[in-house]
Scaffold this motif. Sequence first.
Motif, PDB file in Angstrom:
ATOM      1  N   HIS A   1     -18.554  31.349  63.591  1.00 13.06           N
ATOM      2  CA  HIS A   1     -19.476  30.493  64.344  1.00 13.06           C
ATOM      3  C   HIS A   1     -19.278  30.716  65.835  1.00 13.06           C
ATOM      4  O   HIS A   1     -18.146  30.676  66.317  1.00 13.06           O
ATOM      5  CB  HIS A   1     -19.258  29.025  64.004  1.00 13.06           C
ATOM      6  CG  HIS A   1     -19.495  28.740  62.563  1.00 13.06           C
ATOM      7  ND1 HIS A   1     -20.763  28.651  62.036  1.00 13.06           N
ATOM      8  CD2 HIS A   1     -18.649  28.565  61.536  1.00 13.06           C
ATOM      9  CE1 HIS A   1     -20.672  28.423  60.743  1.00 13.06           C
ATOM     10  NE2 HIS A   1     -19.397  28.369  60.410  1.00 13.06           N
ATOM     11  N   THR A   2     -20.390  30.903  66.543  1.00 17.33           N
ATOM     12  CA  THR A   2     -20.322  31.167  67.977  1.00 17.33           C
ATOM     13  C   THR A   2     -19.547  30.071  68.701  1.00 17.33           C
ATOM     14  O   THR A   2     -18.578  30.352  69.416  1.00 17.33           O
ATOM     15  CB  THR A   2     -21.742  31.259  68.570  1.00 17.33           C
ATOM     16  OG1 THR A   2     -22.442  32.293  67.875  1.00 17.33           O
ATOM     17  CG2 THR A   2     -21.695  31.606  70.037  1.00 17.33           C
TER      18      THR A   2
ATOM     19  N   THR B   1     -20.553  36.984  66.096  1.00 17.51           N
ATOM     20  CA  THR B   1     -21.014  35.676  65.609  1.00 17.51           C
ATOM     21  C   THR B   1     -22.534  35.576  65.547  1.00 17.51           C
ATOM     22  O   THR B   1     -23.055  34.902  64.665  1.00 17.51           O
ATOM     23  CB  THR B   1     -20.451  34.535  66.482  1.00 17.51           C
ATOM     24  OG1 THR B   1     -20.779  34.786  67.849  1.00 17.51           O
ATOM     25  CG2 THR B   1     -18.952  34.441  66.330  1.00 17.51           C
ATOM     26  N   THR B   2     -23.261  36.268  66.450  1.00 12.46           N
ATOM     27  CA  THR B   2     -24.727  36.210  66.324  1.00 12.46           C
ATOM     28  C   THR B   2     -25.169  36.896  65.034  1.00 12.46           C
ATOM     29  O   THR B   2     -26.175  36.503  64.451  1.00 12.46           O
ATOM     30  CB  THR B   2     -25.457  36.877  67.502  1.00 12.46           C
ATOM     31  OG1 THR B   2     -24.883  38.138  67.753  1.00 12.46           O
ATOM     32  CG2 THR B   2     -25.425  36.042  68.740  1.00 12.46           C
TER      33      THR B   2
ATOM     34  N   ARG C   1     -24.741  34.270  62.543  1.00 11.60           N
ATOM     35  CA  ARG C   1     -25.709  33.171  62.722  1.00 11.60           C
ATOM     36  C   ARG C   1     -27.099  33.586  62.239  1.00 11.60           C
ATOM     37  O   ARG C   1     -27.778  32.842  61.555  1.00 11.60           O
ATOM     38  CB  ARG C   1     -25.773  32.744  64.189  1.00 11.60           C
ATOM     39  CG  ARG C   1     -26.796  31.641  64.447  1.00 11.60           C
ATOM     40  CD  ARG C   1     -26.677  31.122  65.869  1.00 11.60           C
ATOM     41  NE  ARG C   1     -26.811  32.161  66.876  1.00 11.60           N
ATOM     42  CZ  ARG C   1     -27.985  32.658  67.286  1.00 11.60           C
ATOM     43  NH1 ARG C   1     -29.101  32.201  66.783  1.00 11.60           N
ATOM     44  NH2 ARG C   1     -28.026  33.586  68.208  1.00 11.60           N
TER      45      ARG C   1
END
Lengths: 317, 247
Positions: B159-160, B68-69, B72
């Motif tokens: 999404h985190t 997720t990072t 992002r």
Amino acid sequence: MIEAVGLTKRYGSVLAVDDLSFTVRPGHVTGFLGPNGAGKSTTMRMILGLDNPTRGQVLIDGKRYAELREPLRSVGALLEASWVHPNRSARNHLLWMAKSNRIPTRRVDEVLEQVGLTSVQNKRAGGFSLGMSQRLGIAGALLGDPGILLFDEPVNGLDPEGILWIRQFMQRLAAEGRTVLVSSHLLSEMAQTAEELVVVGKGKLIAQTSTSAFIDQASESTVRVRSPRLDALRQLLLGKGHPVDYVDGTLLVRAATTEHIGDLAAANGIPLHELTTQRGSLEQAFMQLTGDAVEFHTHLDSAAEQAPELTAQGANR
Amino acid sequence: MTLMAVERIKLVTTRAPWLCAILALGLTVGLAAVYAMQADHEVAISGSQLGIPFGLIVVMVLATLSVTTEYRTGTIRTTFQAAPSRVKVLGAKAATVAIIAGVIGEVYSFASFGAGQLLARDGAAPLSTAGDWRQVAGAGLIYAAGAILAVAVGILIRHTAGALALLLVYTLMAENLIQVIPNVGMDIHPWMPFHVGQKFLSTDGPGVGFFPTDDITLSPWASLAYFAAFAVVLLAIALGVAKKRDA
């Protein structure tokens, strides 16, 4: 060489890119010009295989991006300078990219040197200024020494020094025989950077031409004249059939050359205090051509477009 | 192999994985040490392995963040630019994270066992049976499978916050709450993947251990296979989705 053929991208009911076909050749900086929302970034993402076209395709030296082996060696791209992990150092960011395409570590040092980030290579990328991030992005694009380079709005938000640096950098890359495609929404910027233009509006191709031809075609030149006997000169010019505008104590003559007006004034004994050719505003010309191709019209825009006309009309009477 | 080396570089050059590993260390070995020091009886294998399920959750957070990072920060696009085959590149990520998670699980479970041996006042049970060994050495396998599952969830959700919320709520609450559904709840519960996976790390025999797995009919090894298969199927779905989706 980049060839887009019938490239189309639909997001729900929005047609972001509409049957776009163009060719980008090596050896020149090619500007990819269009207002915000014209589909430039979407097109670039499709070139890189990040977004799938709804229809059509784009080929890089005859291949689709996904077919490229070790693609960083063929295509370098800077779409968003912010696409780095904020807590990873600049050097580590380039290291993993290099590793992925079996690019020797020596290249990482070379590109860091080339963009002038050697001294901050071990600092976290999240602390970089926009200009430094932009340089890091360019270093990443150059990593594989690719023959094709894509830059999406590379000068956005940069200071004049940064803009000049990027401009010269891109021209040098093109001079080395590479294919360079640079997007921008500013014609004035492209006029100084690009030799060739691909102009889009609302996802459609408006023109593919050389920059100078586009500017000539897009903007008519006017001649600005100051004289103590302005009224007499105005009558003369109107008599010769030149459209004349009266603005702030000067005459703006359309469709005429300085030679012609100078000769006319001399023959009639009218002294001139100023006689200069004025290029029509590039931005205005651009707006004219992309006219209704702007996606989001605002009231402010239409007010700005009407303002010059009002002055001109008032002056003609 | 190249792509796995890339994923390894990405993991070790940011802080979050290290923080997760340290946190997991505290939850597993730290908890085992505290338990052993306070216990007024012989510390069973299950006692020293008390923190392993908590460590698993933190390792799954690590695995989720590894995906997720990237979404992002946008580095996922740079990743796909460098390696256009998304199945290969995300598969390499899942494999790398699974190996790291496996190593963490192995090291921490044996360290937890060691803490029990060293610190228990009234002694600790030794590794004598095959079941004892499975309970300790099996942690790495469960961690690896859990990491694959978390990577899959990360790819699907992107999404985190969303991915972590789903994983935490699911593992910590949903599987147990299933039991309160009238009529069918008790029949579904023995097939919930994390619950089943827990059986692999449980002591043989009924009613022993901190997380009772009596209702599971599968053998411990079949439980591992079931949990791992669940993770792999979810990863396959995630890869299929990622292949089609715009990055």
